[in-house]
Design an enzyme around this catalytic site. Structure first.
Site, PDB file in Angstrom:
ATOM      1  N   ASP A  68      -1.509  -0.811 -38.635  1.00  0.00           N
ATOM      2  CA  ASP A  68      -0.812  -1.494 -37.436  1.00  0.00           C
ATOM      3  C   ASP A  68       0.384  -0.609 -36.953  1.00  0.00           C
ATOM      4  OD1 ASP A  68      -2.629  -3.473 -37.134  1.00  0.00           O
ATOM      5  OD2 ASP A  68      -1.648  -4.818 -38.577  1.00  0.00           O
ATOM      6  N   GLY A  69       0.983  -0.111 -37.925  1.00  0.00           N
ATOM      7  CA  GLY A  69       2.445   0.630 -37.693  1.00  0.00           C
ATOM      8  C   GLY A  69       2.073   1.875 -36.729  1.00  0.00           C
ATOM      9  N   ASN A 138       5.036  -6.027 -30.834  1.00  0.00           N
ATOM     10  CA  ASN A 138       5.082  -7.197 -31.826  1.00  0.00           C
ATOM     11  C   ASN A 138       6.275  -7.961 -31.654  1.00  0.00           C
ATOM     12  OD1 ASN A 138       2.566  -7.062 -33.178  1.00  0.00           O
ATOM     13  ND2 ASN A 138       3.580  -6.017 -35.086  1.00  0.00           N
ATOM     14  N   ALA A 180       2.802 -11.199 -37.467  1.00  0.00           N
ATOM     15  CA  ALA A 180       3.400  -9.985 -38.206  1.00  0.00           C
ATOM     16  C   ALA A 180       4.825 -10.754 -38.911  1.00  0.00           C
ATOM     17  CB  ALA A 180       4.086  -9.027 -37.372  1.00  0.00           C
ATOM     18  N   SER A 182       6.868 -12.666 -38.148  1.00  0.00           N
ATOM     19  CA  SER A 182       7.332 -14.288 -37.471  1.00  0.00           C
ATOM     20  C   SER A 182       6.422 -14.959 -38.464  1.00  0.00           C
ATOM     21  CB  SER A 182       6.790 -14.267 -36.189  1.00  0.00           C
ATOM     22  OG  SER A 182       7.271 -15.775 -35.803  1.00  0.00           O
ATOM     23  N   LEU A 183       5.152 -14.594 -38.758  1.00  0.00           N
ATOM     24  CA  LEU A 183       4.352 -15.521 -39.784  1.00  0.00           C
ATOM     25  C   LEU A 183       4.727 -15.636 -40.834  1.00  0.00           C
ATOM     26  CD1 LEU A 183       1.579 -17.003 -39.708  1.00  0.00           C
ATOM     27  CD2 LEU A 183       0.441 -15.022 -40.307  1.00  0.00           C
ATOM     28  N   SER A 184       5.434 -14.406 -41.466  1.00  0.00           N
ATOM     29  CA  SER A 184       6.018 -14.366 -42.622  1.00  0.00           C
ATOM     30  C   SER A 184       7.453 -15.076 -42.859  1.00  0.00           C
ATOM     31  CB  SER A 184       6.276 -13.015 -42.931  1.00  0.00           C
ATOM     32  OG  SER A 184       5.292 -11.850 -43.322  1.00  0.00           O
TER      33      SER A 184
END
Length: 282
Positions: A68-69, A138, A180, A182-184
């Site tokens: 993804d990076g 993101n 990303a 935010s979910l963590s």
């Protein structure tokens, strides 16, 4: 068709699969363009090696080989030129990838146009006093720096203060970025085809610790400081970092441009969500 290949030399998978991908594309009649710096790590006879700006300007589309990076890095340069990007997952998660390495037999569809083109919202991120924006697929994160002190964060919406946090930081994300950082941090998952911005505090020291979803036409501003006068730190898509002065304001809005992501594999976003996140182990 001219295809720019941007491969992550730090991923073993990228180095392992590059020769096969390059050979397949070349045999299909594609002209391959690579960056000058990749000449030694990703050699391919017949490929043209160019400076970065020329690479993105001359190609018809970009293939990002990595995780993804790598896709985030590639979109930064491709989106302003309206170049579509195909991500091939040679990393661990590859949530935004449009193809897996076990699906390379689908590459001919890239040249025949038999694919889905997903338009993804970008953030326009600016620091007060500066005209040049940073673009984020993101998120933009305002967080504490190397000194481990809590930030006092003030969030305004269209020039009106709506929230204040004592926290380690705040994440302003796109729907794509909701899966990303935010979910963590406890934020919800949004459908990436939505338009909107999500604000999620990081480790807030308050009773109000929920994310806030804003309309796409919102203009969000964030100011951050500690009680000791230090500034905070701005990170865009986990790559670009800038130290902020206590008087700086970070303004975030929907960008006038969008990312174009090519998808060759079948399946919906929710099927991908289940496969990549909900069933993930370790």
């Amino acid at each position: 068709m001219k295809i720019a290949v941007v491969a992550n030399s730090g991923k073993q998978g990228a180095q392992a699969y590059f020769p096969d991908i390059a050979s397949r594309l070349s045999s299909l009649g594609a002209a391959l363009l690579l960056e000058d710096k990749d000449r030694e790590k990703f050699p391919f006879e017949g490929a043209e090696y160019l400076p970065r700006e020329a690479l993105y300007r001359r190609c018809d589309l970009v293939l990002a080989l990595g995780g993804d990076g790598t896709i985030l890095h590639t979109v930064t340069y491709a989106a302003p030129l309206e170049k579509p990007v195909l991500g091939i997952n040679a990393g661990t998660l590859g949530f935004m990838a449009g193809l897996e390495t076990n699906e390379l037999y689908k590459l001919p569809r890239l040249l025949t146009g038999e694919y889905t083109l997903d338009r993804r919202m970008l953030l326009d991120v600016r620091i007060s006093g500066e005209d040049t924006p940073y673009y984020a697929l993101n998120d933009a994160v305002i967080s504490k720096g190397t000194v481990s002190r809590i930030l006092d964060l003030t969030v305004t919406l269209n020039d009106r203060e709506i929230a204040s946090y004592r926290a380690d930081g705040v994440i302003i994300s796109t729907p794509t970025g909701s899966t990303a950082y935010s979910l963590s941090a406890g934020g919800p998952v949004l459908d990436p085809e939505m338009d909107g911005m999500l604000a999620t505090p990081i480790c807030p020291h308050s009773l109000f610790d929920r994310s806030i979803l804003f309309r796409a036409d919102s203009v969000i501003s964030v100011r951050a400081a500690t009680r000791y006068g230090e500034g905070a730190y701005l990170t865009v898509d986990g790559r670009l970092g800038r130290a902020l002065r206590p008087e700086d304001t970070v303004t975030i809005r929907k960008a006038a441009i969008a990312a174009k992501l090519i998808r060759l594999k079948e399946g919906t976003f929710y099927e991908t969500l289940t496969q990549k996140l909900m069933n993930r182990r370790g």
